[in-house]
Design a protein around this motif. Structure first.
Motif, PDB file in Angstrom:
ATOM      1  N   ALA A  49     -14.560   3.944   5.136  1.00  0.00           N
ATOM      2  CA  ALA A  49     -14.159   4.868   6.201  1.00  0.00           C
ATOM      3  C   ALA A  49     -15.364   5.538   6.863  1.00  0.00           C
ATOM      4  O   ALA A  49     -15.240   6.087   7.959  1.00  0.00           O
ATOM      5  N   LEU A  50     -16.527   5.484   6.225  1.00  0.00           N
ATOM      6  CA  LEU A  50     -17.750   6.041   6.819  1.00  0.00           C
ATOM      7  C   LEU A  50     -18.364   5.080   7.834  1.00  0.00           C
ATOM      8  O   LEU A  50     -19.084   5.489   8.740  1.00  0.00           O
ATOM      9  N   LEU A  51     -18.088   3.805   7.656  1.00  0.00           N
ATOM     10  CA  LEU A  51     -18.785   2.772   8.427  1.00  0.00           C
ATOM     11  C   LEU A  51     -18.514   2.771   9.935  1.00  0.00           C
ATOM     12  O   LEU A  51     -19.455   2.532  10.708  1.00  0.00           O
ATOM     13  N   PRO A  52     -17.288   3.005  10.401  1.00  0.00           N
ATOM     14  CA  PRO A  52     -17.095   2.960  11.860  1.00  0.00           C
ATOM     15  C   PRO A  52     -18.001   3.929  12.612  1.00  0.00           C
ATOM     16  O   PRO A  52     -18.634   3.558  13.610  1.00  0.00           O
ATOM     17  N   SER A  53     -18.108   5.150  12.127  1.00  0.00           N
ATOM     18  CA  SER A  53     -18.934   6.150  12.794  1.00  0.00           C
ATOM     19  C   SER A  53     -20.417   5.794  12.706  1.00  0.00           C
ATOM     20  O   SER A  53     -21.159   5.932  13.684  1.00  0.00           O
ATOM     21  N   LEU A  54     -20.863   5.321  11.549  1.00  0.00           N
ATOM     22  CA  LEU A  54     -22.269   4.955  11.385  1.00  0.00           C
ATOM     23  C   LEU A  54     -22.652   3.813  12.319  1.00  0.00           C
ATOM     24  O   LEU A  54     -23.692   3.856  12.984  1.00  0.00           O
ATOM     25  N   HIS A  55     -21.802   2.796  12.380  1.00  0.00           N
ATOM     26  CA  HIS A  55     -22.092   1.661  13.283  1.00  0.00           C
ATOM     27  C   HIS A  55     -21.948   2.057  14.748  1.00  0.00           C
ATOM     28  O   HIS A  55     -22.723   1.592  15.597  1.00  0.00           O
ATOM     29  N   LEU A  56     -20.992   2.904  15.060  1.00  0.00           N
ATOM     30  CA  LEU A  56     -20.835   3.393  16.432  1.00  0.00           C
ATOM     31  C   LEU A  56     -22.094   4.130  16.881  1.00  0.00           C
ATOM     32  O   LEU A  56     -22.602   3.893  17.982  1.00  0.00           O
ATOM     33  N   ASN A  57     -22.598   5.018  16.032  1.00  0.00           N
ATOM     34  CA  ASN A  57     -23.792   5.764  16.412  1.00  0.00           C
ATOM     35  C   ASN A  57     -24.982   4.839  16.634  1.00  0.00           C
ATOM     36  O   ASN A  57     -25.761   5.030  17.578  1.00  0.00           O
ATOM     37  N   LEU A  58     -25.128   3.836  15.772  1.00  0.00           N
ATOM     38  CA  LEU A  58     -26.218   2.884  15.979  1.00  0.00           C
ATOM     39  C   LEU A  58     -26.004   2.063  17.244  1.00  0.00           C
ATOM     40  O   LEU A  58     -26.957   1.809  17.992  1.00  0.00           O
ATOM     41  N   ALA A  59     -24.775   1.656  17.502  1.00  0.00           N
ATOM     42  CA  ALA A  59     -24.490   0.906  18.729  1.00  0.00           C
ATOM     43  C   ALA A  59     -24.885   1.717  19.953  1.00  0.00           C
ATOM     44  O   ALA A  59     -25.531   1.198  20.877  1.00  0.00           O
ATOM     45  N   ASP A  60     -24.529   2.988  19.958  1.00  0.00           N
ATOM     46  CA  ASP A  60     -24.863   3.821  21.105  1.00  0.00           C
ATOM     47  C   ASP A  60     -26.367   4.042  21.212  1.00  0.00           C
ATOM     48  O   ASP A  60     -26.932   4.000  22.303  1.00  0.00           O
ATOM     49  N   GLY A  61     -27.025   4.246  20.077  1.00  0.00           N
ATOM     50  CA  GLY A  61     -28.479   4.414  20.105  1.00  0.00           C
ATOM     51  C   GLY A  61     -29.187   3.171  20.621  1.00  0.00           C
ATOM     52  O   GLY A  61     -30.071   3.256  21.477  1.00  0.00           O
ATOM     53  N   TYR A  62     -28.799   2.018  20.107  1.00  0.00           N
ATOM     54  CA  TYR A  62     -29.410   0.775  20.579  1.00  0.00           C
ATOM     55  C   TYR A  62     -29.103   0.549  22.060  1.00  0.00           C
ATOM     56  O   TYR A  62     -29.960   0.068  22.812  1.00  0.00           O
ATOM     57  N   ARG A  63     -27.903   0.887  22.493  1.00  0.00           N
ATOM     58  CA  ARG A  63     -27.561   0.759  23.919  1.00  0.00           C
ATOM     59  C   ARG A  63     -28.506   1.603  24.765  1.00  0.00           C
ATOM     60  O   ARG A  63     -29.076   1.138  25.745  1.00  0.00           O
ATOM     61  N   ARG A  64     -28.708   2.852  24.371  1.00  0.00           N
ATOM     62  CA  ARG A  64     -29.579   3.742  25.139  1.00  0.00           C
ATOM     63  C   ARG A  64     -31.036   3.331  25.048  1.00  0.00           C
ATOM     64  O   ARG A  64     -31.828   3.632  25.936  1.00  0.00           O
TER      65      ARG A  64
END
Length: 153
Positions: free
Chosen positions: A86-101
């Motif tokens: 349940a921790l993983l969606p937020s962790l991967h989302l944050n990395l996705a957004d960071g890599y996008r930026r």
């Protein structure tokens, strides 16, 4: 975790610098090999308080790396209903957004592809809706080529 809560209150009150310093002190106390839940949580929140995207991604990577050392048994001692997945969606989302930026669309897409199905691990509540909505917004920004920060809904 009580120290973490106090540090987060500083950020909520608008003092990002004090919150970042308090969390950095916590990180220094926990260390690279300390309790995995503490490492994951502190790094995850430190990522949100960075001034540079590169630093944000570095802290996000630390948070995700700490999950490898985390067990359901450990997270249940903190919250009986919590599971590591349940921790993983937020962790991967944050990395996705960071890599996008940061302009790394391929890595951003990789992390979105991991985060998206993991949302099903979350209870059907406001938090799940928030994560699901953020995944949709990050995906749309990625498709448009935007490197702008993710605006609050």
């Amino acid at each position: 975790m009580a120290h973490l809560g106090r540090a987060l209150e500083l950020g909520t009150a608008g003092d990002r610098t004090a919150a970042r310093l308090a969390l950095t002190e916590l990180w220094d106390r926990v260390g690279d090999t300390g309790d995995a839940l503490h490492r994951c949580t502190v790094a995850h929140h430190l990522a949100d308080l960075q001034d540079s995207v590169a630093d944000e991604v570095a802290w996000g990577r630390r948070a995700l790396a700490a999950v490898a050392d985390l067990s359901d048994e450990r997270v249940r001692r903190h919250d009986a209903s919590l599971r590591v997945r349940a921790l993983l969606p937020s962790l991967h989302l944050n990395l996705a957004d960071g890599y996008r930026r940061a302009g790394d669309a391929a890595r951003a897409r990789d992390h979105l592809a991991i985060a998206t199905p993991l949302v099903a691990e979350l209870p059907d509540d406001a938090y799940r809706t928030m994560i699901d909505d953020a995944i949709t917004r990050v995906s749309a920004l990625l498709d448009s080529g935007s490197r702008e920060p993710l605006a609050a809904p």
